[in-house]
Structure formats: structure tokens, C-alpha cells
Design a protein around this motif. Structure first.
Motif, PDB file in Angstrom:
ATOM      1  N   VAL A  31     -22.417 -47.733  13.207  1.00 17.93           N
ATOM      2  CA  VAL A  31     -21.829 -46.430  12.871  1.00 17.93           C
ATOM      3  C   VAL A  31     -22.906 -45.354  12.896  1.00 17.93           C
ATOM      4  O   VAL A  31     -22.721 -44.286  13.497  1.00 17.93           O
ATOM      5  CB  VAL A  31     -21.119 -46.475  11.496  1.00 17.93           C
ATOM      6  N   SER A  32     -24.043 -45.621  12.286  1.00 22.57           N
ATOM      7  CA  SER A  32     -25.151 -44.643  12.265  1.00 22.57           C
ATOM      8  C   SER A  32     -25.650 -44.329  13.662  1.00 22.57           C
ATOM      9  O   SER A  32     -25.901 -43.166  13.995  1.00 22.57           O
ATOM     10  CB  SER A  32     -26.305 -45.160  11.405  1.00 22.57           C
ATOM     11  N   GLU A  33     -25.808 -45.352  14.486  1.00 25.72           N
ATOM     12  CA  GLU A  33     -26.298 -45.162  15.855  1.00 25.72           C
ATOM     13  C   GLU A  33     -25.350 -44.279  16.658  1.00 25.72           C
ATOM     14  O   GLU A  33     -25.772 -43.366  17.360  1.00 25.72           O
ATOM     15  CB  GLU A  33     -26.460 -46.521  16.541  1.00 25.72           C
ATOM     16  N   LEU A  34     -24.061 -44.563  16.568  1.00 24.38           N
ATOM     17  CA  LEU A  34     -23.078 -43.779  17.337  1.00 24.38           C
ATOM     18  C   LEU A  34     -22.989 -42.344  16.838  1.00 24.38           C
ATOM     19  O   LEU A  34     -22.930 -41.399  17.627  1.00 24.38           O
ATOM     20  CB  LEU A  34     -21.704 -44.463  17.290  1.00 24.38           C
ATOM     21  N   ARG A  35     -23.006 -42.174  15.526  1.00 21.44           N
ATOM     22  CA  ARG A  35     -22.954 -40.815  14.962  1.00 21.44           C
ATOM     23  C   ARG A  35     -24.210 -40.020  15.326  1.00 21.44           C
ATOM     24  O   ARG A  35     -24.141 -38.809  15.528  1.00 21.44           O
ATOM     25  CB  ARG A  35     -22.795 -40.879  13.451  1.00 21.44           C
ATOM     26  N   ALA A  36     -25.353 -40.697  15.423  1.00 22.24           N
ATOM     27  CA  ALA A  36     -26.609 -40.012  15.738  1.00 22.24           C
ATOM     28  C   ALA A  36     -26.585 -39.360  17.116  1.00 22.24           C
ATOM     29  O   ALA A  36     -27.308 -38.392  17.347  1.00 22.24           O
ATOM     30  CB  ALA A  36     -27.785 -40.995  15.638  1.00 22.24           C
ATOM     31  N   VAL A  37     -25.771 -39.890  18.026  1.00 20.52           N
ATOM     32  CA  VAL A  37     -25.688 -39.296  19.365  1.00 20.52           C
ATOM     33  C   VAL A  37     -24.446 -38.414  19.517  1.00 20.52           C
ATOM     34  O   VAL A  37     -24.165 -37.934  20.610  1.00 20.52           O
ATOM     35  CB  VAL A  37     -25.715 -40.361  20.488  1.00 20.52           C
ATOM     36  N   GLY A  38     -23.703 -38.221  18.435  1.00 22.12           N
ATOM     37  CA  GLY A  38     -22.568 -37.312  18.467  1.00 22.12           C
ATOM     38  C   GLY A  38     -21.206 -37.948  18.682  1.00 22.12           C
ATOM     39  O   GLY A  38     -20.206 -37.245  18.782  1.00 22.12           O
TER      40      GLY A  38
END
Length: 145
Positions: A31-38
Motif C-alpha cells: 500500500v505504501s509503495e503504490l501510494r508513494a507513486v500516486g
């Protein structure tokens, strides 16, 4: 997974607590990884988003089943799209092109999420569950490389 890591829980078919904790940690990292790229991403447990709002974006789910459990991702379309399709059907208007277009958009966005995770070092593969053509298993995080 090795033989001594068998995920089977006591008697209920769920994975052992330490396996579930590892899957939850992996889910939160995804979740964090995907949110970090928008990319919008929503954590879920057993297919149910943790938020009260309907999921739009990548649903990052922990399936607690011992046999096919783990972390899976899939794209959830905005509820407005489903409403437009339903309205078209109820009005007797053809909605096939809309369904086809939205299906392709979902496929592209799911592929984007898979590629983002792969670039970050996550192991991602098509889901092992039957009838899950747009779902992917997240096998491990970047630290497993």
C-alpha cells in the motif's frame, strides 16, 4: 515456502498467526509503495477494505486462507462507473462499448500497479485462485532479493 513453514493454522483453515502477521506487514508495505507513486491503494482483509468508503484504486488484500492465502492485488473501479453502466442498461441503451472500455482501463491500471511493484523489487505473479484473471499475488517484498 518450506515444509517447516507450513501456513496451516490449528484447525480452522486459516494461516498461523505469525504467517498472517507477515502477510499484513507485506500488505502495508505494498500500500505504501503504490501510494508513494500516486496510485490510490486501499488495505483489505479477506476482501473487505479497511475503510468505510468504497475502494477505488488498488485493493491490497490479505487472504488468510492457509492453502491459497497471502497478499493479492486487484483494481477496484470507481462506483460512478458502475452506476453509469447500470443506468445505461436500465435505459435500454447499449453499454457494451462502455463495459469494454472500462475493462481495458482496469487492465491497464492493474498492469501499472504490477509494474510499479516489480520495479521496486516485489515478487508479483498472476493469482493462484480460480477465476481471478485481474488479480495478482504479491509473493515477497524487495527485501527478499
Amino acid at each position: 515456502m518450506t515444509a517447516d513453514e507450513s501456513p496451516q493454522g490449528p484447525m480452522d483453515g486459516a494461516a498461523r498467526p505469525e504467517i498472517l502477521a507477515r502477510w499484513k506487514s507485506l500488505r502495508d508495505a505494498v500500500v505504501s509503495e503504490l501510494r508513494a507513486v500516486g496510485l490510490p491503494a486501499e488495505p483489505a482483509w479477506s476482501g473487505e477494505p479497511e475503510s468505510e468508503e468504497p475502494c477505488t484504486g488498488v485493493l491490497v488484500n490479505v487472504n488468510p486462507a492457509a492453502d491459497v492465502g497471502g497478499v493479492q492485488i486487484t483494481w477496484c473501479q470507481p462506483i460512478e462507473r458502475l452506476t453509469r453502466i447500470a443506468d445505461s442498461y436500465q435505459a435500454g441503451e447499449p453499454a457494451e462499448s462502455m463495459v469494454t472500455r472500462y475493462g481495458r482501463v482496469d487492465e491497464v491500471l492493474t498492469t501499472a500497479a504490477v509494474l510499479v511493484l516489480a520495479l521496486a523489487g516485489y515478487g508479483v505473479a498472476p493469482a493462484r485462485l480460480p477465476y481471478s484473471t485481474m488479480e495478482y499475488d504479491v509473493l515477497h517484498g524487495p527485501d527478499a532479493i
